[in-house]
Scaffold this motif. Structure first.
Motif, PDB file in Angstrom:
ATOM      1  N   PHE A   6      56.759 -50.097 -35.116  1.00  0.00           N
ATOM      2  CA  PHE A   6      56.411 -48.960 -35.985  1.00  0.00           C
ATOM      3  C   PHE A   6      54.931 -48.693 -35.806  1.00  0.00           C
ATOM      4  O   PHE A   6      54.114 -49.603 -36.015  1.00  0.00           O
ATOM      5  CB  PHE A   6      56.599 -49.301 -37.470  1.00  0.00           C
ATOM      6  CG  PHE A   6      58.016 -49.393 -37.948  1.00  0.00           C
ATOM      7  CD1 PHE A   6      59.085 -49.124 -37.123  1.00  0.00           C
ATOM      8  CD2 PHE A   6      58.270 -49.748 -39.272  1.00  0.00           C
ATOM      9  CE1 PHE A   6      60.389 -49.216 -37.584  1.00  0.00           C
ATOM     10  CE2 PHE A   6      59.559 -49.842 -39.750  1.00  0.00           C
ATOM     11  CZ  PHE A   6      60.615 -49.574 -38.907  1.00  0.00           C
ATOM     12  N   ALA A   7      54.580 -47.467 -35.469  1.00  0.00           N
ATOM     13  CA  ALA A   7      53.163 -47.069 -35.354  1.00  0.00           C
ATOM     14  C   ALA A   7      52.380 -48.077 -34.501  1.00  0.00           C
ATOM     15  O   ALA A   7      51.246 -48.420 -34.836  1.00  0.00           O
ATOM     16  CB  ALA A   7      52.536 -46.936 -36.749  1.00  0.00           C
ATOM     17  N   GLU A 169      61.665 -48.472 -44.351  1.00  0.00           N
ATOM     18  CA  GLU A 169      61.158 -48.209 -42.987  1.00  0.00           C
ATOM     19  C   GLU A 169      60.112 -47.099 -43.002  1.00  0.00           C
ATOM     20  O   GLU A 169      59.046 -47.232 -42.419  1.00  0.00           O
ATOM     21  CB  GLU A 169      62.302 -47.794 -42.042  1.00  0.00           C
ATOM     22  CG  GLU A 169      63.285 -48.878 -41.725  1.00  0.00           C
ATOM     23  CD  GLU A 169      64.382 -48.992 -42.791  1.00  0.00           C
ATOM     24  OE1 GLU A 169      64.262 -48.364 -43.870  1.00  0.00           O
ATOM     25  OE2 GLU A 169      65.341 -49.739 -42.547  1.00  0.00           O
ATOM     26  N   GLU A 170      60.449 -45.991 -43.651  1.00  0.00           N
ATOM     27  CA  GLU A 170      59.512 -44.866 -43.656  1.00  0.00           C
ATOM     28  C   GLU A 170      58.232 -45.228 -44.412  1.00  0.00           C
ATOM     29  O   GLU A 170      57.120 -44.873 -44.002  1.00  0.00           O
ATOM     30  CB  GLU A 170      60.160 -43.636 -44.295  1.00  0.00           C
ATOM     31  CG  GLU A 170      59.107 -42.598 -44.647  1.00  0.00           C
ATOM     32  CD  GLU A 170      59.538 -41.169 -44.468  1.00  0.00           C
ATOM     33  OE1 GLU A 170      60.703 -40.868 -44.743  1.00  0.00           O
ATOM     34  OE2 GLU A 170      58.675 -40.366 -44.068  1.00  0.00           O
ATOM     35  N   HIS A 173      56.137 -47.434 -42.193  1.00  0.00           N
ATOM     36  CA  HIS A 173      55.577 -46.648 -41.098  1.00  0.00           C
ATOM     37  C   HIS A 173      54.351 -45.850 -41.566  1.00  0.00           C
ATOM     38  O   HIS A 173      53.279 -45.892 -40.959  1.00  0.00           O
ATOM     39  CB  HIS A 173      56.677 -45.719 -40.562  1.00  0.00           C
ATOM     40  CG  HIS A 173      56.283 -45.012 -39.325  1.00  0.00           C
ATOM     41  ND1 HIS A 173      56.411 -43.656 -39.155  1.00  0.00           N
ATOM     42  CD2 HIS A 173      55.724 -45.460 -38.184  1.00  0.00           C
ATOM     43  CE1 HIS A 173      55.954 -43.313 -37.958  1.00  0.00           C
ATOM     44  NE2 HIS A 173      55.530 -44.386 -37.356  1.00  0.00           N
TER      45      HIS A 173
END
Ligand code: BT5
Length: 257
Positions: A6-7, A169-170, A173
Motif C-alpha cells: 500500500f502506497a 484497507e482504505e 492506505h
C-alpha cells in the motif's frame, strides 16, 4: 499471513495476532526495513500505553503497527516521542478527508469525534548511545460499531459518530500517504511544524481541563499551548504547569475531552 503493498509500504496482514506491536518489535529486532506495516484483523491482546488494554474486535477497525528505522544517528532517543504526534496528525488528516473534517486531536495521542475516542496511537523504541535504532508505531482506529462495552464509556467509531463506513484497507492506505509526507517534514524540520498543524485540530487547546496525576490527585486549569517538545502548558491558579505525555491524563471538565 498475506503480504500486500500500500502506497509503497510492505503490509503483512494477519487474521489474528496477540498484538501488532509485539509482532512488529519481533520483526524490528530481526532487522525488518523502515516502513513495513503489520496489520491484524483481530488482536487478542491489544495494548495501549502503560500496558492498558486496547479493544480490537475483528471487523471493527484498523489495528496496525509501522516499523520506523531512520538512518542511525539521525534521530535522538528523546525525539522519538514526537512520532506519536506525527501519527496522530497523519490519521486525523486521513480520516478528515472522508468525514468532512469531523476528527479532532485530544492531547497527546487520541483522535476524537464529538468527544468520543475513535483512535489511539503509541510508540515503543530501541535506542543506543548513537540514537534511535528502531521504533514501532501502533495505531488502533475504530471504524465500525456502536456497541462499546460498559467499561469504555467514551469510545466511539467513525461509523457511530459520522455514519460513514470506511474499510481498514482504505484507511491504512490514506494514512500511509499522509504519514510519509509528515514523517519527512518531521525528520527535516523537527516537531514544530507538526505541532503547528495539530493546533487548529486540537480538542484540548483553549479548554478548561482536569489534569489527573499518577497519584490520583486532580487539578483543573486552562490548556494554553504546546511547547516545542510537545509538552502541554496548563495554567492553573495563575501558575503555568508543563505536562508531559505519559505523566498525566488530561480530561475535559465534564467529559472525556
Ligand atoms: C492508546 O493508549 O490510545 C494507544 C492504543 C494503541 C492501540 C494499537 S492497535 C495496534 C497496536 N497494537 C497494539 O497492541 N496496540 C496498538 P492509551 O492512551 O493508553 O489508551 C488506552 C485506553 O483507551 C484504555 O485504557 C481504554 O480506556 C481505552 N480503549 C481501549 N480500547 C479502546 C477502543 N477500541 N476504542 C476507544 N478507547 C479504547
Amino acid at each position: 499471513m498475506e503480504t500486500m503493498f500500500f502506497a509503497g509500504h510492505k503490509v503483512l496482514r494477519f487474521p489474528v495476532l496477540d498484538s501488532t506491536n509485539i509482532q512488529a518489535k519481533h520483526l524490528a529486532r530481526e532487522g525488518e526495513a523502515h516502513g513495513t506495516v503489520i496489520l491484524a484483523d483481530e488482536q487478542t491482546c491489544g495494548r495501549g500505553r502503560l500496558n492498558r488494554k486496547w479493544l480490537s474486535r475483528p471487523g471493527y477497525g484498523a489495528w496496525f503497527t509501522m516499523i520506523i528505522r531512520p538512518e542511525m544517528g539521525r534521530v535522538r532517543a528523546e525525539q522519538t516521542a514526537g512520532l506519536v504526534f506525527v501519527a496522530a496528525l497523519a490519521m486525523a488528516q486521513a480520516l478528515n478527508q472522508q468525514t468532512d473534517g469531523a476528527v479532532r486531536i485530544k492531547w497527546p495521542n487520541d483522535l476524537v469525534i464529538h468527544g468520543r475516542k475513535i483512535c489511539g496511537a503509541m510508540c515503543e523504541m530501541s535506542a543506543t548511545t548513537e540514537g534511535l535504532e528502531w521504533a514501532v508505531l501502533g495505531i488502533g482506529v475504530n471504524l465500525r460499531g456502536r456497541d462499546f462495552p460498559a467499561d469504555l464509556p467514551w469510545a466511539g467509531s467513525v461509523e457511530s459518530e459520522t455514519a460513514t463506513i470506511l474499510s481498514a484497507e482504505e484507511t491504512l492506505h490514506r494514512f500511509l500517504i499522509c504519514f510519509d509526507e509528515l514523517y519527512a517534514l518531521w525528520l527535516a524540520d523537527g516537531l514544530s511544524p507538526i505541532l503547528r498543524a495539530i493546533s487548529p485540530l486540537s480538542a484540548t487547546l483553549g479548554r478548561q481541563v482536569r489534569v489527573i496525576q499518577p497519584d490520583g490527585k486532580i487539578f483543573t486549569g486552562r490548556a494554553l499551548r504546546m511547547q516545542d517538545d510537545g509538552a502541554l502548558v496548563v495554567e492553573s491558579a495563575g501558575i503555568e504547569q508543563v505536562l508531559r505525555a505519559g505523566d498525566v491524563s488530561v480530561r475535559g471538565m465534564m467529559d472525556y475531552i
